[in-house]
Design a protein around this motif. Sequence first.
Motif, PDB file in Angstrom:
ATOM      1  N   GLU A   1       4.048  15.518   3.715  1.00 58.37           N
ATOM      2  CA  GLU A   1       3.776  16.654   4.384  1.00 58.37           C
ATOM      3  C   GLU A   1       1.971  16.637   4.705  1.00 58.37           C
ATOM      4  O   GLU A   1       1.548  17.041   5.651  1.00 58.37           O
ATOM      5  CB  GLU A   1       4.160  17.758   3.365  1.00 58.37           C
ATOM      6  N   LEU A   2       1.422  16.068   3.695  1.00 58.39           N
ATOM      7  CA  LEU A   2      -0.167  16.029   3.987  1.00 58.39           C
ATOM      8  C   LEU A   2      -0.295  14.697   5.139  1.00 58.39           C
ATOM      9  O   LEU A   2      -1.253  15.031   6.200  1.00 58.39           O
ATOM     10  CB  LEU A   2      -0.716  15.280   2.956  1.00 58.39           C
ATOM     11  N   GLN A   3       0.212  13.931   5.303  1.00 66.90           N
ATOM     12  CA  GLN A   3       0.281  13.027   6.392  1.00 66.90           C
ATOM     13  C   GLN A   3       0.735  13.483   7.873  1.00 66.90           C
ATOM     14  O   GLN A   3      -0.225  13.546   8.692  1.00 66.90           O
ATOM     15  CB  GLN A   3       1.031  11.539   6.169  1.00 66.90           C
TER      16      GLN A   3
ATOM     17  N   PRO B   1      10.601  13.020  -6.449  1.00 68.49           N
ATOM     18  CA  PRO B   1      10.537  13.001  -5.018  1.00 68.49           C
ATOM     19  C   PRO B   1       9.296  13.792  -4.417  1.00 68.49           C
ATOM     20  O   PRO B   1       9.015  14.047  -3.339  1.00 68.49           O
ATOM     21  CB  PRO B   1      11.826  13.628  -4.612  1.00 68.49           C
ATOM     22  N   LEU B   2       9.087  14.906  -5.192  1.00 71.25           N
ATOM     23  CA  LEU B   2       7.679  15.721  -5.023  1.00 71.25           C
ATOM     24  C   LEU B   2       6.668  14.940  -4.620  1.00 71.25           C
ATOM     25  O   LEU B   2       5.824  15.370  -3.765  1.00 71.25           O
ATOM     26  CB  LEU B   2       7.642  16.713  -6.080  1.00 71.25           C
ATOM     27  N   TYR B   3       6.379  13.902  -5.082  1.00 70.19           N
ATOM     28  CA  TYR B   3       5.217  13.177  -4.948  1.00 70.19           C
ATOM     29  C   TYR B   3       5.298  12.513  -3.636  1.00 70.19           C
ATOM     30  O   TYR B   3       4.303  12.682  -2.646  1.00 70.19           O
ATOM     31  CB  TYR B   3       4.909  11.980  -6.045  1.00 70.19           C
TER      32      TYR B   3
ATOM     33  N   THR C   1      -4.330  10.876   5.052  1.00 72.20           N
ATOM     34  CA  THR C   1      -3.376   9.464   4.286  1.00 72.20           C
ATOM     35  C   THR C   1      -3.803   9.109   2.991  1.00 72.20           C
ATOM     36  O   THR C   1      -3.218   8.437   2.228  1.00 72.20           O
ATOM     37  CB  THR C   1      -3.698   8.593   5.209  1.00 72.20           C
ATOM     38  N   GLU C   2      -4.980   9.514   2.486  1.00 68.18           N
ATOM     39  CA  GLU C   2      -5.228   9.345   0.973  1.00 68.18           C
ATOM     40  C   GLU C   2      -4.603   9.974  -0.180  1.00 68.18           C
ATOM     41  O   GLU C   2      -4.088  11.089  -0.019  1.00 68.18           O
ATOM     42  CB  GLU C   2      -6.783   9.666   0.914  1.00 68.18           C
ATOM     43  N   PRO C   3      -4.172   9.502  -1.258  1.00 67.83           N
ATOM     44  CA  PRO C   3      -3.323  10.011  -2.299  1.00 67.83           C
ATOM     45  C   PRO C   3      -4.184  11.408  -2.799  1.00 67.83           C
ATOM     46  O   PRO C   3      -5.437  11.440  -2.938  1.00 67.83           O
ATOM     47  CB  PRO C   3      -3.397   9.183  -3.473  1.00 67.83           C
TER      48      PRO C   3
ATOM     49  N   SER D   1       0.888  -1.193   0.219  1.00 67.40           N
ATOM     50  CA  SER D   1      -0.072   0.103  -0.040  1.00 67.40           C
ATOM     51  C   SER D   1       0.925   1.205  -0.150  1.00 67.40           C
ATOM     52  O   SER D   1       1.969   1.302   0.479  1.00 67.40           O
ATOM     53  CB  SER D   1      -1.190  -0.116   1.180  1.00 67.40           C
ATOM     54  N   PHE D   2       0.161   2.172  -0.462  1.00 63.99           N
ATOM     55  CA  PHE D   2       1.142   3.477  -0.627  1.00 63.99           C
ATOM     56  C   PHE D   2       1.207   4.123   0.695  1.00 63.99           C
ATOM     57  O   PHE D   2       0.600   4.478   1.387  1.00 63.99           O
ATOM     58  CB  PHE D   2       0.306   4.544  -1.559  1.00 63.99           C
ATOM     59  N   LEU D   3       2.709   4.612   0.768  1.00 60.65           N
ATOM     60  CA  LEU D   3       2.894   5.234   1.702  1.00 60.65           C
ATOM     61  C   LEU D   3       2.600   4.722   3.211  1.00 60.65           C
ATOM     62  O   LEU D   3       2.149   5.636   4.062  1.00 60.65           O
ATOM     63  CB  LEU D   3       2.826   6.870   1.588  1.00 60.65           C
ATOM     64  N   ASN D   4       2.652   3.557   3.275  1.00 61.58           N
ATOM     65  CA  ASN D   4       2.305   3.037   4.624  1.00 61.58           C
ATOM     66  C   ASN D   4       3.240   3.198   5.739  1.00 61.58           C
ATOM     67  O   ASN D   4       4.372   3.852   5.511  1.00 61.58           O
ATOM     68  CB  ASN D   4       1.788   1.398   4.645  1.00 61.58           C
ATOM     69  N   GLU D   5       3.247   2.573   6.818  1.00 64.40           N
ATOM     70  CA  GLU D   5       4.001   2.984   8.015  1.00 64.40           C
ATOM     71  C   GLU D   5       5.495   2.364   7.730  1.00 64.40           C
ATOM     72  O   GLU D   5       6.513   2.834   8.395  1.00 64.40           O
ATOM     73  CB  GLU D   5       3.435   2.205   9.243  1.00 64.40           C
ATOM     74  N   ASP D   6       5.525   1.393   6.849  1.00 65.50           N
ATOM     75  CA  ASP D   6       6.945   0.704   6.521  1.00 65.50           C
ATOM     76  C   ASP D   6       7.170   1.281   5.083  1.00 65.50           C
ATOM     77  O   ASP D   6       8.307   0.548   4.434  1.00 65.50           O
ATOM     78  CB  ASP D   6       6.697  -0.712   6.353  1.00 65.50           C
TER      79      ASP D   6
END
Length: 477
Positions: A116-118, A108-110, A124-126, A3-8
Amino acid sequence: MTSFLNEDFLLQTETAKTLYHKYAEKEPIFDFHNHLSPQEIFENKSLGNLANAWLDHDHYKWRAMRAAGIPEDLITGHLAANYESDERRDYDRYLAFVKTLQACVGNPLYHWSHLELQRYFGITEPLTLKNARQIWEKCNELLAKPDFAPQGLLAKMGVKALCTTDDPLDSLEWHAKLNGPEHNVVPEPVEGKLKVLPSFRPDPILNADSPAFADYISRLQNFSGMRFKSIEDMFTALAARMDFFKEHGSLVSDHSLEGDFYMPSNFTDVNYIFEKAWMGKPLSKEEAAKYKGYVLIELGKLYAQKGFVMQLHIGALRDNNTALLNQAGKNIGEDSLNDFNFAPQLAAVLDGIYTAEPGARTILYNLNPKDNEALATMAANFRNCQFGPAWWFNDHKDGIEEQIRVFARTSVLGRYVGMLTDSRSFLSYPRHEYFRRILCNFIGNQVEQGEFPWDEESLGQLVKDICYKNSVEFFGL
């Protein structure tokens, strides 16, 4: 599928996950090089809406938006179209960035923008064009709260100290106010207090071939109360300014070296070049390089004597788009990396400094990644000289990974001073987390592949040192 940008996020092994979550994640931040405004930190006003917070100062985002074909009035605001309100224009700027971000696969901007949003806003949603309005409204609601003003944002990320970038003739009035007893920022290392410290950036002194040089030297002379009879008087005046910066907590100097910066010279030749430049006469490339090298060495000696770390940022090619420069000014994302062979020049400058002052401390940064090995091996020639963190165009996943690999194989990774933001944005501090995840993943892979033994206590402490303690000790915080 992960999953995208999860805790790991970016942590590929169990070892990496342990090192990050148990040791790196909660370490405080010392950001020893950035371009934040001390006035904005002191005044602590709301950043406004998400377009203001994201786009007003961030040339990384501006470059991406230009590459995506976004009009300039929605980037820096220059050449602005007529809008019925600033709010409407800001929302259009924001939407233009959201549209740009959708195409930034591998940029890297993505990652940064979603971190930053998180981390700041709990989103947490894209981010997409479909949910852009909802995210805009939620972020703006939070940005209106007092704890989302600059000081609150810094506190959320665990920033304990930061070093701004300041001209030698700056009055440092905002640093003085920040460090005053009535404010929460103090120069002494009191637990829990944010430290905002100036950095000594004398680029106008080095650039004797600049049209602004003569006026700057005259201003320095007036500041000093002296009448300059030779270049030695200029150094005396600069030493006094260093003392002034030191009184305001300064720990570090900074230099941008963008072309040839050394040729062998002597006092007589350089004094003549200094006087020639002060009279406004043009210099040859050779004269400019002689002057710059001599001044760099003399400044390096002074820094060592006064306890400053000397930072050398090498290889930017600035102001490439003349039309855009004339329209919007400097530092708007029209710079790129340079390509010149500077290793012998750097060796001569460092040798001149360290021969006279063996206790000098320096950090070397390169913008062109082809120079990684050259800079890393150069740093290892001198005690207390480090190959600096991946800088500017290199502070993406691949660039950070390669910088760590080069540092590890040419020096002692456990002594590394970690990461910085080099940013003008108060929302940029998740970049330290980005670096820490990549660092832990690198060490985790070394362990998992049998290339380094697993000793949790030892490696955990090494990670903590790199994230915070090493920089605190190196800079004398």
